[in-house]
Design a protein around this motif. Structure first.
Motif, mmCIF file in Angstrom:
data_model
loop_
_atom_site.group_PDB
_atom_site.id
_atom_site.type_symbol
_atom_site.label_atom_id
_atom_site.label_comp_id
_atom_site.label_asym_id
_atom_site.label_seq_id
_atom_site.Cartn_x
_atom_site.Cartn_y
_atom_site.Cartn_z
ATOM 1 N N GLY A 120 73.036 -96.815 57.470
ATOM 2 C CA GLY A 120 73.173 -98.164 57.981
ATOM 3 C C GLY A 120 72.366 -99.132 57.131
ATOM 4 N N HIS A 121 72.870 -100.332 56.968
ATOM 5 C CA HIS A 121 72.197 -101.332 56.151
ATOM 6 C C HIS A 121 72.202 -102.648 56.913
ATOM 7 C CE1 HIS A 121 72.622 -98.362 52.967
ATOM 8 N NE2 HIS A 121 73.933 -98.364 53.180
ATOM 9 N N LYS A 122 71.136 -102.907 57.629
ATOM 10 C CA LYS A 122 71.053 -104.112 58.445
ATOM 11 C C LYS A 122 70.457 -105.253 57.636
ATOM 12 C CE LYS A 122 69.121 -105.865 62.782
ATOM 13 N NZ LYS A 122 68.262 -105.535 63.949
ATOM 14 N N PRO A 123 71.171 -106.371 57.526
ATOM 15 C CA PRO A 123 70.651 -107.505 56.757
ATOM 16 C C PRO A 123 69.395 -108.083 57.388
ATOM 17 C CG PRO A 123 73.010 -107.720 57.130
ATOM 18 C CD PRO A 123 72.535 -106.611 58.025
ATOM 19 N N LEU A 124 68.432 -108.434 56.563
ATOM 20 C CA LEU A 124 67.238 -109.107 57.046
ATOM 21 C C LEU A 124 67.584 -110.555 57.387
ATOM 22 C CD1 LEU A 124 64.539 -107.842 54.504
ATOM 23 C CD2 LEU A 124 65.017 -106.979 56.800
ATOM 24 N N ALA A 125 66.780 -111.134 58.263
ATOM 25 C CA ALA A 125 67.023 -112.509 58.684
ATOM 26 C C ALA A 125 66.872 -113.462 57.505
ATOM 27 C CB ALA A 125 66.052 -112.890 59.797
ATOM 28 N N ALA A 126 67.621 -114.529 57.526
ATOM 29 C CA ALA A 126 67.502 -115.550 56.481
ATOM 30 C C ALA A 126 66.085 -116.091 56.462
ATOM 31 C CB ALA A 126 68.498 -116.677 56.738
ATOM 32 N N GLY A 127 65.516 -116.179 55.271
ATOM 33 C CA GLY A 127 64.150 -116.660 55.127
ATOM 34 C C GLY A 127 63.119 -115.555 55.075
ATOM 35 N N ALA A 128 63.535 -114.301 55.319
ATOM 36 C CA ALA A 128 62.596 -113.173 55.232
ATOM 37 C C ALA A 128 62.133 -113.007 53.791
ATOM 38 C CB ALA A 128 63.266 -111.896 55.724
ATOM 39 N N LYS A 129 60.867 -112.671 53.612
ATOM 40 C CA LYS A 129 60.322 -112.506 52.264
ATOM 41 C C LYS A 129 60.911 -111.261 51.599
ATOM 42 C CE LYS A 129 55.919 -114.892 53.063
ATOM 43 N NZ LYS A 129 54.444 -114.783 52.997
ATOM 44 N N CYS A 130 61.091 -111.338 50.311
ATOM 45 C CA CYS A 130 61.644 -110.219 49.553
ATOM 46 C C CYS A 130 61.122 -110.288 48.118
ATOM 47 C CB CYS A 130 63.182 -110.256 49.569
ATOM 48 S SG CYS A 130 63.881 -111.785 48.895
ATOM 49 N N VAL A 147 62.951 -115.252 48.934
ATOM 50 C CA VAL A 147 63.358 -115.083 50.335
ATOM 51 C C VAL A 147 64.813 -114.640 50.392
ATOM 52 C CG1 VAL A 147 61.723 -116.782 51.246
ATOM 53 C CG2 VAL A 147 64.014 -117.521 50.546
ATOM 54 N N CYS A 148 65.196 -114.065 51.521
ATOM 55 C CA CYS A 148 66.573 -113.615 51.717
ATOM 56 C C CYS A 148 67.461 -114.795 52.124
ATOM 57 C CB CYS A 148 66.633 -112.538 52.796
ATOM 58 S SG CYS A 148 65.797 -110.996 52.326
ATOM 59 N N LYS A 149 68.624 -114.839 51.514
ATOM 60 C CA LYS A 149 69.588 -115.895 51.813
ATOM 61 C C LYS A 149 70.983 -115.317 51.657
ATOM 62 C CE LYS A 149 70.769 -120.660 50.541
ATOM 63 N NZ LYS A 149 70.469 -121.774 49.609
ATOM 64 N N THR A 150 71.731 -115.324 52.756
ATOM 65 C CA THR A 150 73.088 -114.747 52.801
ATOM 66 C C THR A 150 73.120 -113.329 52.223
ATOM 67 O OG1 THR A 150 73.741 -115.730 50.668
ATOM 68 C CG2 THR A 150 74.163 -117.030 52.665
ATOM 69 N N GLY A 151 72.103 -112.547 52.596
ATOM 70 C CA GLY A 151 72.063 -111.149 52.192
ATOM 71 C C GLY A 151 71.536 -110.880 50.802
ATOM 72 N N LYS A 152 71.165 -111.926 50.094
ATOM 73 C CA LYS A 152 70.653 -111.751 48.736
ATOM 74 C C LYS A 152 69.235 -112.297 48.619
ATOM 75 C CE LYS A 152 75.181 -111.995 46.492
ATOM 76 N NZ LYS A 152 75.988 -112.691 45.453
ATOM 77 N N CYS A 153 68.454 -111.707 47.715
ATOM 78 C CA CYS A 153 67.090 -112.153 47.475
ATOM 79 C C CYS A 153 67.127 -113.279 46.452
ATOM 80 C CB CYS A 153 66.239 -110.990 46.964
ATOM 81 S SG CYS A 153 64.465 -111.368 46.884
ATOM 82 N N VAL A 154 66.702 -114.454 46.885
ATOM 83 C CA VAL A 154 66.786 -115.642 46.050
ATOM 84 C C VAL A 154 65.386 -116.209 45.838
ATOM 85 C CG1 VAL A 154 67.752 -117.960 45.819
ATOM 86 C CG2 VAL A 154 69.082 -116.158 46.940
ATOM 87 N N ALA A 155 65.049 -116.513 44.587
ATOM 88 C CA ALA A 155 63.738 -117.080 44.265
ATOM 89 C C ALA A 155 63.733 -118.580 44.509
ATOM 90 C CB ALA A 155 63.380 -116.788 42.811
#
Length: 268
Positions: free
Chosen positions: A32-42, A53-61
């Motif tokens: 299982g792969h549960k997406p982290l909440a938007a804004g979660a640190k990554c 931070v996470c945004k739409t399932g992707k880690c964005v700087a």
């Protein structure tokens, strides 16, 4: 199995995505792969970026301004990937990525170079038996580099070696926009050839534009023999040079959106 408890198959559930929580259902063995909440640190894996931070399932700087916009070490196996090498058909003197002739430092391996693996003379024999060299032609264009989000001053960095004739044959470096229109350029001094030089050139003209780096010989001819090894370029980087914040002038000197005492470098 045979009355004993045996270990079942192992399931690798790591999807390699920093913005998911990976799990394995012990009953079904399914991942299982549960997406982290938007804004979660990554962590996007780039040491130069900040505020990931996470945004739409992707880690964005949040800020990649300290990352190089472009870098090419011209590895032998890469074979000028993404480059446009405009070489004249049926000529031996061409732009290529290799280590012939070997003038680059051993630890560098290959380089982008313009020659025929020996020198930069394309020989010909005229109808009356005279021999000479064709005018060396050819242009090397880098991939398109995105400078639209640059906050500092764009900087062109590369190592170069050139052994070309004293008359004509000027190694020329230019920046061209996406429409191949001239942005900025300069010629290398012939008096500083026949040795490796490290070049760092500020190119503020490229800020806010998408552009390519262009290498070619300006004013070239074959009249002087073209017996030199040609032109070599290595370790090409486009990065940004930053200006330190001045804490009392009311200007956002380092372009980070914070002025004077609000800038973290001015606090304390």
């Amino acid at each position: 199995k045979n009355g004993k408890c045996a270990t079942g198959a192992n399931f690798a559930c790591d999807d390699g995505q920093p913005c998911t929580t990976d799990s394995c259902d012990p009953k079904t063995g399914k991942c299982g792969h549960k997406p982290l909440a938007a804004g979660a640190k990554c962590d996007d894996g780039e040491a130069c970026s900040t505020g990931d931070v996470c945004k739409t399932g992707k880690c964005v700087a949040k800020d990649r301004s300290k990352c190089a916009l472009f870098k090419d070490l011209f590895a032998c196996e890469a074979a000028a990937k993404g480059w446009n090498l405009e070489n004249t058909k049926d000529r031996a003197v061409i732009w290529a990525v290799d280590n012939k002739p070997s003038v680059a430092k051993k630890e560098w391996g290959c380089s982008l170079n313009f020659n025929n693996n020996v020198n930069y003379c394309d020989k010909y024999t005229s109808s009356n038996g005279n021999t000479g060299c064709y005018t060396p032609t050819g242009v090397a264009y880098s991939p398109l580099i995105d400078g639209t989000q640059i906050k500092g001053t764009p900087r062109l960095i590369f190592d170069t070696y050139y052994d070309v004739d004293a008359q004509g044959d000027k190694p020329r470096v230019e920046l061209r926009n996406a429409l191949n229109q001239y942005i900025y350029g300069f010629s290398l001094k012939k008096s500083e050839g026949k040795k490796w030089r490290h070049m760092e050139v500020n190119v503020p003209q490229a800020k806010g534009q998408k552009f390519r780096v262009r290498f070619y010989l300006s004013g070239a001819s074959g009249q002087s023999g073209n017996t030199g090894a040609g032109w070599f370029v290595d370790n090409l980087t486009i990065d940004q040079k930053y200006t330190d914040e001045i804490c009392n002038d009311g200007v956002d000197n380092d372009n980070n959106g914070q002025v004077d005492c609000l800038d973290i470098t001015c606090k304390g």
